[in-house]
Scaffold this motif. Structure first.
Motif, short mmCIF file in Angstrom:
data_model
loop_
_atom_site.label_atom_id
_atom_site.label_comp_id
_atom_site.label_asym_id
_atom_site.label_seq_id
_atom_site.Cartn_x
_atom_site.Cartn_y
_atom_site.Cartn_z
N UNK A 99 26.62 51.40 0.23
CA UNK A 99 26.58 51.01 -1.18
C UNK A 99 26.23 52.24 -2.01
N UNK A 100 26.88 52.41 -3.16
CA UNK A 100 26.68 53.62 -3.96
C UNK A 100 26.79 53.32 -5.45
N UNK A 101 25.84 53.85 -6.21
CA UNK A 101 25.90 53.81 -7.67
C UNK A 101 26.82 54.94 -8.11
N UNK A 102 27.85 54.61 -8.88
CA UNK A 102 28.91 55.58 -9.17
C UNK A 102 28.91 55.95 -10.66
N UNK A 115 28.73 51.48 -12.54
CA UNK A 115 29.66 50.94 -11.55
C UNK A 115 28.98 51.04 -10.18
N UNK A 116 28.93 49.89 -9.50
CA UNK A 116 28.30 49.80 -8.19
C UNK A 116 29.38 49.48 -7.16
N UNK A 117 29.56 50.35 -6.16
CA UNK A 117 30.57 50.17 -5.13
C UNK A 117 29.89 49.78 -3.83
N UNK A 126 27.46 46.82 -13.68
CA UNK A 126 26.10 46.30 -13.84
C UNK A 126 25.51 46.84 -15.15
N UNK A 127 24.78 45.96 -15.84
CA UNK A 127 24.19 46.30 -17.14
C UNK A 127 22.68 46.52 -16.97
#
Length: 325
Positions: A99-102, A115-117, A126-127
């Motif tokens: 999982x990675x925060x992009x 954007x969370x992948x 995600x806000x």
């Protein structure tokens, strides 16, 4: 662009053979000087700065991809964690596995969007509201894709998301909801091995009535006009030969771009005619730069250090000298 573990050996060998298609320096064009690294991060903790959104005070919000965090870093290097995205059971993100925060974008009211992948139903936008509230998912994107970068057009009230695996630009209402495949086509698609590494559409920006997208595998910078009905026009290729291009930013009102060349640890100045010149290198402190932002006379370049033999994820600042003809 996050680390691609199974591709590192092949990519490293390829870098040694790469020749950039550069053009000569032109009189009156911007220059980049006085680079300095203002913040370092801990690679072992997953603190790999992937993308950037600036605050009005000049501080930078960075997604630390594998830590699943958003950090704020001021121009002197002081750091604080703004938010942490929730852990995901059994992440299965295409290409990267984890999982990675992009990508990240900031609205005028201070709300951050990430954007969370993950390869699961948590993949999406995600806000993070100002004041430290917990992140909330507002849109779900396809789990079999790799949503990479995020652009917010507040005038039209929409997001654009570049999906590196599905070769798609998604359009999502700013309040959240169902994504629409706004732009598709060969120009956005990745290339299969041995010609590419499965990473197509990557960086994304809204600029001068168009959505601009980089394609890592195809080494291109693309422009997609936004038509009067807000649909996508014909995809235009504006620059080629940008080896390992990741993210990019415009230097001003014209179409001059600064682009990160991730594997070569370089920052390139891309002119409106499509030619380019390298303006910063690893000797200046870059270590697999993943994104870039410009505010006035300051250039911000986060480096995730995904591939570097010596891990030094960092944030570099430099001076943008806007040329005069």
């Amino acid at each position: 662009m996050p680390r691609l573990p199974r591709l590192v050996a092949a990519a490293t060998a390829t870098v040694a053979l790469t020749v950039l298609a550069s053009g000569p320096t032109s009189a009156g064009e911007p220059t980049v000087t006085d680079p300095r690294v203002v913040a370092h991060f801990d690679f072992a903790l997953g603190q790999t700065p992937e993308n950037i959104a600036l605050e009005p005070d000049g501080s930078a919000n960075l997604t630390l991809s594998f830590a699943r965090q958003v950090a704020n870093v001021d121009k002197h290097g002081a750091q604080r964690i703004v938010a942490t995205l929730p852990a995901v059971a059994n992440p299965n993100t295409p290409i990267i596995g984890a999982a990675a925060a992009m990508g990240i974008a900031r609205a005028h009211d201070g709300t951050l969007y990430v954007v969370y992948a993950t390869g699961t139903s948590e993949t999406g936008i995600w806000r993070i509201k100002p004041g430290g509230s917990a992140p909330v998912q507002i849109a779900e994107l396809p789990a079999d894709g790799l949503p990479n970068s995020l652009a917010l057009d507040e005038k039209c009230g929409v997001f654009y998301v570049a999906d590196s695996v599905l070769g798609t630009v998604w359009r999502v209402p700013q309040e959240g909801g169902t994504p629409t495949a706004w732009a598709t086509g060969t120009e956005l698609q990745p290339l299969a091995a041995p010609d590419g590494f499965g990473v197509g559409a990557n960086g994304i920006k809204v600029h001068n009535g168009a959505v601009w997208v980089s394609n890592t595998d195809r080494q291109t910078l693309l422009r997609i006009p936004v038509l009067p009905d807000e649909s996508a026009g014909t995809i235009e290729t504006r620059a080629t030969g940008l080896t390992w291009i990741d993210d990019f930013a415009f230097t001003g009102h014209d179409d001059t771009v600064l682009a990160t060349l991730i594997m070569d640890s370089e920052l390139a100045l891309v002119r409106p005619d499509g030619t380019h010149t390298v303006v910063l290198t690893g000797q200046d402190g870059l270590s697999n730069p993943t994104s870039v932002a410009v505010r006035g006379e300051t250039v911000y370049v986060p480096s995730a250090s995904y591939f570097a033999p010596v891990k030094d994820p960092n944030l570099l600042l430099a001076r943008l000298n806007k040329g005069k003809s």
